[in-house]
Design an enzyme around this catalytic site. Structure first.
Site, PDB file in Angstrom:
ATOM      1  N   ASP A   9       0.940  -1.400  -0.100  1.00 19.36           N
ATOM      2  CA  ASP A   9      -0.046   0.198  -0.089  1.00 19.36           C
ATOM      3  C   ASP A   9       1.094   1.269  -0.037  1.00 19.36           C
ATOM      4  OD1 ASP A   9      -2.253   1.850  -0.013  1.00 19.36           O
ATOM      5  OD2 ASP A   9      -1.909   1.583   2.677  1.00 19.36           O
ATOM      6  N   ASP A  11      -0.275   5.222   1.103  1.00 24.79           N
ATOM      7  CA  ASP A  11      -0.621   5.751   2.033  1.00 24.79           C
ATOM      8  C   ASP A  11      -0.564   5.270   3.883  1.00 24.79           C
ATOM      9  OD1 ASP A  11      -0.658   8.030   0.706  1.00 24.79           O
ATOM     10  OD2 ASP A  11      -3.195   8.157   0.573  1.00 24.79           O
ATOM     11  N   ASP A  95      -4.828   3.595  -2.918  1.00 18.62           N
ATOM     12  CA  ASP A  95      -6.490   4.436  -2.860  1.00 18.62           C
ATOM     13  C   ASP A  95      -5.654   6.239  -3.452  1.00 18.62           C
ATOM     14  OD1 ASP A  95      -8.937   4.789  -4.096  1.00 18.62           O
ATOM     15  OD2 ASP A  95      -9.990   4.087  -1.851  1.00 18.62           O
TER      16      ASP A  95
END
Length: 270
Positions: A9, A11, A95
């Site tokens: 991922d 963040d 995301d």
């Protein structure tokens, strides 16, 4: 190439903040963002905020300079470089958005370590404004996953990666990282950040996760846990134990290997 993929991922996993909030806060748009937040989906809201920031006279240069200041722990950078130097296939499933991720990775000299970045598209339009759109256009159709936000089901991306026949180490922190964690099986690893939503969800019923869970809390621990997994790996071409530093080694810049150009993320059929 090692027979294992390490998926990050972005963040609060590679960088120690949320890149969307970081840019908005640093460019003085927090109040407007909080006003609009209850009224709009996240991706359209981010696109709207980039329009507002542009209208206030901020340029792409200003956004780029802010992104360069986003906190990225040196231990995380060292772990990325070392895994890359050993031949592991490193990818991002995030995301965030392409512009934010690439600007940060370029600034820290890490972008060449990754073979693929899967995230929300973004581009600079003819007026010099940053445009952000969802990875999956939920205004046209649903991706069908009730666990994930409407713009992205990370499992659909990870499922494509798994089809390549490699084992997976998945490193994340957020609620959106839970769905792909459930997809992993025996021989895979999931590294949740302790006391963050992914960790909380796993703790609520550990039996649902078939992969081996190795938690971490801060950058130095993230590096240490990932190196421990690499030490256990049988997938490094030409692996010898002496190739890895001691467990308590403070790693600096590691020598890189010859690389292929970064591949654009592939769309996942729904």
């Amino acid at each position: 190439m090692a027979g294992m993929v390490i998926i990050f991922d972005f963040d609060k996993t590679i960088i120690d903040c949320d890149s969307d909030n970081w840019v908005i806060d640093q460019l003085g748009a927090t109040q407007l963002f909080e006003t609009l937040l209850p009224t709009m989906p996240w991706n359209p809201l981010l696109d709207r905020m980039m329009a507002e920031i542009h209208a206030q006279g901020k340029k792409i240069y200003d956004i780029s300079e802010v992104l360069k200041k986003a906190p990225l722990d040196r231990h995380v950078a060292s772990a990325i470089r070392y895994a890359y130097a050993l031949g592991f296939d490193l990818r991002i499933v995030s995301d965030a958005n392409v512009f934010f991720i690439e600007e940060i990775l370029k600034h820290h000299g890490l972008i060449e370590c990754f073979t693929e970045i899967n995230t929300n598209p973004s581009y600079v339009d003819g007026d010099g404004r940053l445009r952000i759109s969802p990875f999956h256009d939920f205004t046209i159709s649903s991706h069908g996953c009730l666990l994930c936000p409407p713009n992205m089901c990370k499992s659909k991306i990870v499922e494509r990666i798994r089809s390549e026949g490699k084992k997976i180490v998945y490193i994340g922190d957020g609620k959106g990282d839970y769905c792909p964690s459930l997809l992993l099986g025996h021989g895979d690893f999931v590294m949740p950040r302790r006391n963050y939503p992914l960790w909380d969800l796993i703790q609520s019923d550990p039996s649902l996760v078939k992969a081996e869970v190795q938690e971490w809390s801060y950058g130095e621990e993230e590096e240490r846990v990932l190196l421990q997994i690499i030490r256990r790996s049988e997938y490094v071409d030409g692996y010898r134990p002496e190739m890895l530093p001691p467990a308590d080694c403070k790693m600096g810049l590691m020598p890189g290997k010859a690389h292929e150009p970064l591949q654009k993320a592939l769309r996942v059929p729904l």
